[in-house]
Write a protein that holds these residues in place. Structure first.
Motif, mmCIF file in Angstrom:
data_model
loop_
_atom_site.group_PDB
_atom_site.id
_atom_site.type_symbol
_atom_site.label_atom_id
_atom_site.label_comp_id
_atom_site.label_asym_id
_atom_site.label_seq_id
_atom_site.Cartn_x
_atom_site.Cartn_y
_atom_site.Cartn_z
ATOM 1 N N ILE A 480 13.454 77.674 -43.360
ATOM 2 C CA ILE A 480 13.408 76.263 -42.974
ATOM 3 C C ILE A 480 14.257 75.453 -43.939
ATOM 4 N N PRO A 481 15.091 74.554 -43.411
ATOM 5 C CA PRO A 481 15.881 73.706 -44.316
ATOM 6 C C PRO A 481 15.016 72.640 -44.969
ATOM 7 N N LEU A 482 15.215 72.455 -46.250
ATOM 8 C CA LEU A 482 14.584 71.342 -46.965
ATOM 9 C C LEU A 482 15.581 70.190 -46.994
ATOM 10 N N ARG A 483 15.086 68.981 -46.770
ATOM 11 C CA ARG A 483 15.978 67.826 -46.690
ATOM 12 C C ARG A 483 15.411 66.689 -47.530
ATOM 13 N N ASP A 484 16.313 66.000 -48.237
ATOM 14 C CA ASP A 484 15.883 64.853 -49.047
ATOM 15 C C ASP A 484 16.580 63.557 -48.647
ATOM 16 N N THR A 485 17.368 63.594 -47.573
ATOM 17 C CA THR A 485 17.957 62.360 -47.064
ATOM 18 C C THR A 485 16.892 61.603 -46.255
ATOM 19 N N THR A 486 17.136 60.324 -46.017
ATOM 20 C CA THR A 486 16.181 59.530 -45.259
ATOM 21 C C THR A 486 16.849 58.934 -44.028
ATOM 22 N N THR A 487 16.114 58.873 -42.957
ATOM 23 C CA THR A 487 16.614 58.246 -41.745
ATOM 24 C C THR A 487 16.419 56.733 -41.831
ATOM 25 N N ILE A 488 17.092 56.024 -40.937
ATOM 26 C CA ILE A 488 16.902 54.564 -40.869
ATOM 27 C C ILE A 488 15.452 54.250 -40.548
ATOM 28 N N ALA A 489 14.849 55.038 -39.658
ATOM 29 C CA ALA A 489 13.459 54.789 -39.278
ATOM 30 C C ALA A 489 12.526 54.900 -40.475
ATOM 31 N N THR A 490 12.751 55.873 -41.344
ATOM 32 C CA THR A 490 11.911 56.024 -42.526
ATOM 33 C C THR A 490 12.064 54.835 -43.458
ATOM 34 N N VAL A 491 13.272 54.345 -43.582
ATOM 35 C CA VAL A 491 13.542 53.238 -44.508
ATOM 36 C C VAL A 491 12.967 51.920 -43.994
ATOM 37 N N VAL A 492 13.225 51.599 -42.731
ATOM 38 C CA VAL A 492 12.820 50.286 -42.213
ATOM 39 C C VAL A 492 11.365 50.258 -41.790
ATOM 40 N N GLY A 493 10.758 51.411 -41.579
ATOM 41 C CA GLY A 493 9.345 51.457 -41.268
ATOM 42 C C GLY A 493 8.994 50.761 -39.965
ATOM 43 N N ALA A 494 7.984 49.900 -40.017
ATOM 44 C CA ALA A 494 7.445 49.267 -38.802
ATOM 45 C C ALA A 494 8.205 48.021 -38.379
ATOM 46 N N TRP A 495 9.261 47.644 -39.106
ATOM 47 C CA TRP A 495 9.952 46.396 -38.771
ATOM 48 C C TRP A 495 10.488 46.344 -37.345
ATOM 49 N N PRO A 496 11.150 47.385 -36.820
ATOM 50 C CA PRO A 496 11.595 47.300 -35.424
ATOM 51 C C PRO A 496 10.445 47.052 -34.458
ATOM 52 N N GLU A 497 9.320 47.704 -34.707
ATOM 53 C CA GLU A 497 8.150 47.511 -33.846
ATOM 54 C C GLU A 497 7.686 46.064 -33.867
ATOM 55 N N TRP A 498 7.578 45.480 -35.053
ATOM 56 C CA TRP A 498 7.078 44.100 -35.156
ATOM 57 C C TRP A 498 8.066 43.101 -34.576
ATOM 58 N N ILE A 499 9.351 43.366 -34.703
ATOM 59 C CA ILE A 499 10.351 42.467 -34.097
ATOM 60 C C ILE A 499 10.243 42.488 -32.577
ATOM 61 N N ILE A 500 10.114 43.683 -32.004
ATOM 62 C CA ILE A 500 9.985 43.793 -30.545
ATOM 63 C C ILE A 500 8.692 43.131 -30.080
ATOM 64 N N ILE A 501 7.613 43.387 -30.797
ATOM 65 C CA ILE A 501 6.321 42.790 -30.436
ATOM 66 C C ILE A 501 6.398 41.266 -30.517
ATOM 67 N N GLY A 502 7.006 40.749 -31.583
ATOM 68 C CA GLY A 502 7.145 39.304 -31.719
ATOM 69 C C GLY A 502 7.928 38.685 -30.583
ATOM 70 N N ALA A 503 9.000 39.362 -30.174
ATOM 71 C CA ALA A 503 9.804 38.849 -29.063
ATOM 72 C C ALA A 503 9.005 38.828 -27.765
ATOM 73 N N GLY A 504 8.237 39.881 -27.520
ATOM 74 C CA GLY A 504 7.438 39.937 -26.309
ATOM 75 C C GLY A 504 6.371 38.860 -26.272
ATOM 76 N N LEU A 505 5.679 38.657 -27.387
ATOM 77 C CA LEU A 505 4.642 37.629 -27.437
ATOM 78 C C LEU A 505 5.242 36.237 -27.311
ATOM 79 N N ALA A 506 6.410 36.025 -27.924
ATOM 80 C CA ALA A 506 7.069 34.711 -27.799
ATOM 81 C C ALA A 506 7.423 34.420 -26.350
#
Length: 535
Positions: A480-506
Motif C-alpha cells: 500500500i502506498p503511504l502518502r503525506d500530501t493533502t487534498t484541497i478537501a482535507t485543507v478546507v474542511g467543511a467550508w464548501p459545505e457551509w457556503i453551499i448551505i448558506g446560499a441555499g438558506l439565503a
C-alpha cells in the motif's frame, strides 16, 4: 331547463374529480420511482449514473408544486429510497423486535427528504432554481447527519458515487460537494427537459444546460489530479477476516467465537507467510471488536509476536473503571499494548442507549447491556513506522473523523468494522463505498478489515485492489502506498459545505420574504380599492 342543467351537472361532476386524482396518483408514482432509482444507484450495484436521474425525476415532480405538495412528494421519494436501502436492519433486530426499528428509522430519514421537498418547491421558480434546490437538499442531508442523537449520515447521495464522473470532486470539496454536484445535475436535467418542452430559448435554456454540464465537466477535469503514487514509502498490510456466524443480535453472546476465529485465521496466515505463499507484512489489522481485551492478554501477545510486526487490534476494551470502549489497540510485538483509539461516534441504541427508561418499554435486552464510553480524537495511532488514521465502522460515515486524522499526519486509512450483525445483504457494500470515497477525499489508501466481510484494500483513487467474500475466513495482504500530501478537501474542511448551505438558506429566506411582502402589498391595494368605492 334549470332541472336539465342541474341533472347534467350531477352526471358530469365525477369526471373533474377523477381528472384531479389521476395527476396526483401519477405524481406520487413518479416520486416513488425516482426514490427507487436513488436506491438502485447505491452499491453493491455499479449504477452511479442513476442518482442524477433520480433527482431529475424528483425535479419534474416538484415543478409547479407548492410547499405542502413538495413535502408529501418528498416524503414518498424518501420512503421509496430508505425502505429498501435500510432493510438490512431487520437482519440485526428483526427477530427480536420485528419490523418496528426498520420502519421507524426509514421514516425518520424520509422526513428529512420531505422537508427538503417542501423547501425546494419554494425556491424552484427562482432563476437558477436547480442550484438553490440542490443547495437545500444538502441543507437537510447535513441536518440529518447531525440530529437527533448525532444524526444518521448513512445513505447520503455521495455514497452512491464510489466510482464515476463525480467521485473526483471528493478531493476538492469532500462528500458534501459530491452530493451537491449529483443533485444539481439531476435538477438541471429536469429544468432542461422543461425548457425544451416549453420551447424556451436564450437564458433559460442556457442556465438549465449549465446546471448539467458544469458538475459533470468539473468531475472530469478533477480526475487527472487524483494522485495514487506513494509520497512517503510503501507498507505491506495484512487484513485478517476471521469470520462470524450469521446470527444477528445473538452475536452479542459469542465474543469468544469471534476471538477464536480471528486467532485461527491469523495462524493460517502465519503459516502461509512462513511457506512463502504470502509476503511478510509490515502491519497486521484485525476488525472491529474481534476480541475482548481486559488488562494483559498473553494470547494476543503471542499472536503479534508470531507475526513479528506491529498490529492494530479491534477490541471491546475493558477499562480500569469497569466501563468498556469500542477501541483499536496498537500492539507491538515486543512491548505489547502501545496506545489505543476509542470510537468517537457510538451507535445509538446499540453501543449506548439514550433515554434508557423510555427505551426499556420497547427494547427487551437493556438489562444485559451497558453503555460504552466515548473516545476523543484525533483518530490516529502509530504502529511501528506507520501512522494510521482510523474510523471504526459507523464513524466512516462522518466527515470529521478521518479529516482530523489526516490533518494529524495519517499516511493511510484503516477502517475496522464488524458487519456480521447485518446479514448477507447490502449493508457492508454500502459501507465499503464510504471508505472508497474517503480514500479519494483525502488522497490515502484504505484498509477495510471486516469480521465477516467485505474486507478490502482500496487505492487512493477509490478503486478496490483486493476484496473478500461474505461470511468466510480469509486474509488480504497487499503493498500500500503511504502518502503525506493533502487534498484541497482535507485543507478546507467543511467550508464548501457551509457556503453551499448558506446560499441555499439565503435563497429560501429571500423567496419567503418576497412572497410575504407580495401578500402584504396585495392586501394594501385591495383595502385602498375598497375605501375608494362610493356607497
Amino acid at each position: 331547463m334549470t332541472d336539465t342543467m342541474s341533472a347534467a351537472a350531477q352526471q358530469t361532476s365525477p369526471a373533474p374529480s377523477r381528472a384531479r386524482l389521476l395527476p396526483v396518483a401519477g405524481l406520487v408514482l413518479a416520486a416513488a420511482a425516482s426514490g427507487v432509482l436513488l436506491f438502485l444507484s447505491h452499491p453493491p450495484r455499479e449504477l452511479w449514473w442513476l442518482a442524477p436521474l433520480a433527482f431529475a425525476g424528483l425535479g419534474l415532480v416538484l415543478h409547479g408544486r407548492r410547499a405542502r405538495a413538495g413535502f408529501g412528494l418528498g416524503l414518498v421519494f424518501g420512503l421509496a429510497f430508505t425502505l429498501p436501502h435500510l432493510v438490512w436492519i431487520n437482519d440485526f433486530l428483526g427477530a427480536q423486535l420485528g419490523l418496528a426499528p426498520w420502519l421507524a428509522l426509514s421514516t425518520i430519514v424520509a422526513l428529512f427528504a420531505a422537508l427538503a421537498g417542501a423547501a425546494m418547491a419554494v425556491v424552484a421558480p427562482l432563476r437558477g432554481g436547480p442550484v438553490w434546490m440542490a443547495a437545500l437538499w444538502l441543507v437537510f442531508e447535513t441536518a440529518r447527519g447531525a440530529v437527533p442523537l448525532n444524526g444518521f449520515p448513512w445513505g447520503r447521495v455521495a455514497y452512491s458515487q464510489p466510482e464515476g464522473v463525480f467521485t473526483s470532486l471528493a478531493a476538492l470539496g469532500g462528500v458534501p460537494l459530491v452530493t451537491f454536484a449529483v443533485v444539481l445535475t439531476g435538477f438541471g436535467l429536469a429544468r432542461l427537459v422543461l425548457a425544451v418542452a416549453d420551447r424556451a430559448r436564450g437564458r433559460a435554456l442556457a442556465i438549465a444546460a449549465l446546471a448539467v454540464v458544469v458538475p459533470v465537466a468539473a468531475g472530469g477535469i478533477m480526475w487527472p489530479f487524483i494522485g495514487t503514487a506513494s509520497t512517503s514509502g510503501t507498507v505491506t498490510v495484512a487484513a485478517v477476516q476471521g469470520n462470524a456466524p450469521n446470527v444477528g443480535l445473538d452475536l452479542l453472546g459469542m465474543r469468544d467465537v469471534l476471538r477464536r476465529n480471528h486467532l485461527a485465521e491469523s495462524e493460517r496466515l502465519q503459516a502461509a507467510i512462513e511457506s512463502g505463499e504470502q509476503p511478510r507484512p509490515d502491519l497486521v489489522v484485525w476488525p472491529e471488536t474481534a476480541t475482548a481485551v481486559v488488562g494483559e492478554d498473553p494470547g494476543l501477545d503471542a499472536m503479534v509476536e508470531g507475526f513479528g510486526v506491529p498490529a492494530l487490534i479491534g477490541a471491546l476494551y475493558g477499562r480500569d473503571d469497569g466501563k468498556s470502549e469500542n477501541a483499536v489497540i496498537s500492539w507491538d510485538p515486543e512491548t505489547g499494548q502501545d496506545g489505543r483509539y476509542a470510537k468517537q461516534e457510538l451507535v445509538p441504541f446499540a453501543e449506548y442507549v439514550p433515554l434508557r427508561p423510555i427505551a426499556a418499554w420497547f427494547t427487551p435486552f437493556l438489562d444485559n447491556t451497558a453503555d460504552m464510553r466515548w473516545g476523543s480524537g484525533p483518530a490516529v495511532l502509530d504502529a511501528g513506522e506507520v501512522r494510521a488514521g482510523l474510523a471504526i465502522c459507523y464513524e466512516v460515515a462522518y466527515d470529521y473523523v478521518l479529516r482530523d486524522a489526516v490533518r494529524d499526519g495519517a499516511e493511510l486509512l484503516v477502517i475496522p468494522t464488524n458487519n456480521a450483525w447485518y446479514g448477507p445483504g447490502e449493508m457492508t457494500y454500502q459501507q465499503l463505498s464510504m471508505s472508497r470515497l474517503r480514500a479519494v477525499e483525502h488522497g490515502r489508501a484504505a484498509v477495510v478489515a471486516a469480521t465477516s466481510g467485505v474486507s478490502a484494500i482500496v487505492a487512493p483513487d477509490g478503486s478496490v485492489l483486493q476484496e473478500t467474500g461474505l461470511y468466510t475466513p480469509d486474509s488480504l495482504v497487499a503493498d500500500i502506498p503511504l502518502r503525506d500530501t493533502t487534498t484541497i478537501a482535507t485543507v478546507v474542511g467543511a467550508w464548501p459545505e457551509w457556503i453551499i448551505i448558506g446560499a441555499g438558506l439565503a435563497a429560501l429566506l429571500g423567496r419567503i420574504g418576497w412572497r410575504v411582502r407580495g401578500r402584504g402589498s396585495s392586501r394594501g391595494s385591495s383595502g385602498r380599492a375598497e375605501s375608494g368605492r362610493s356607497p
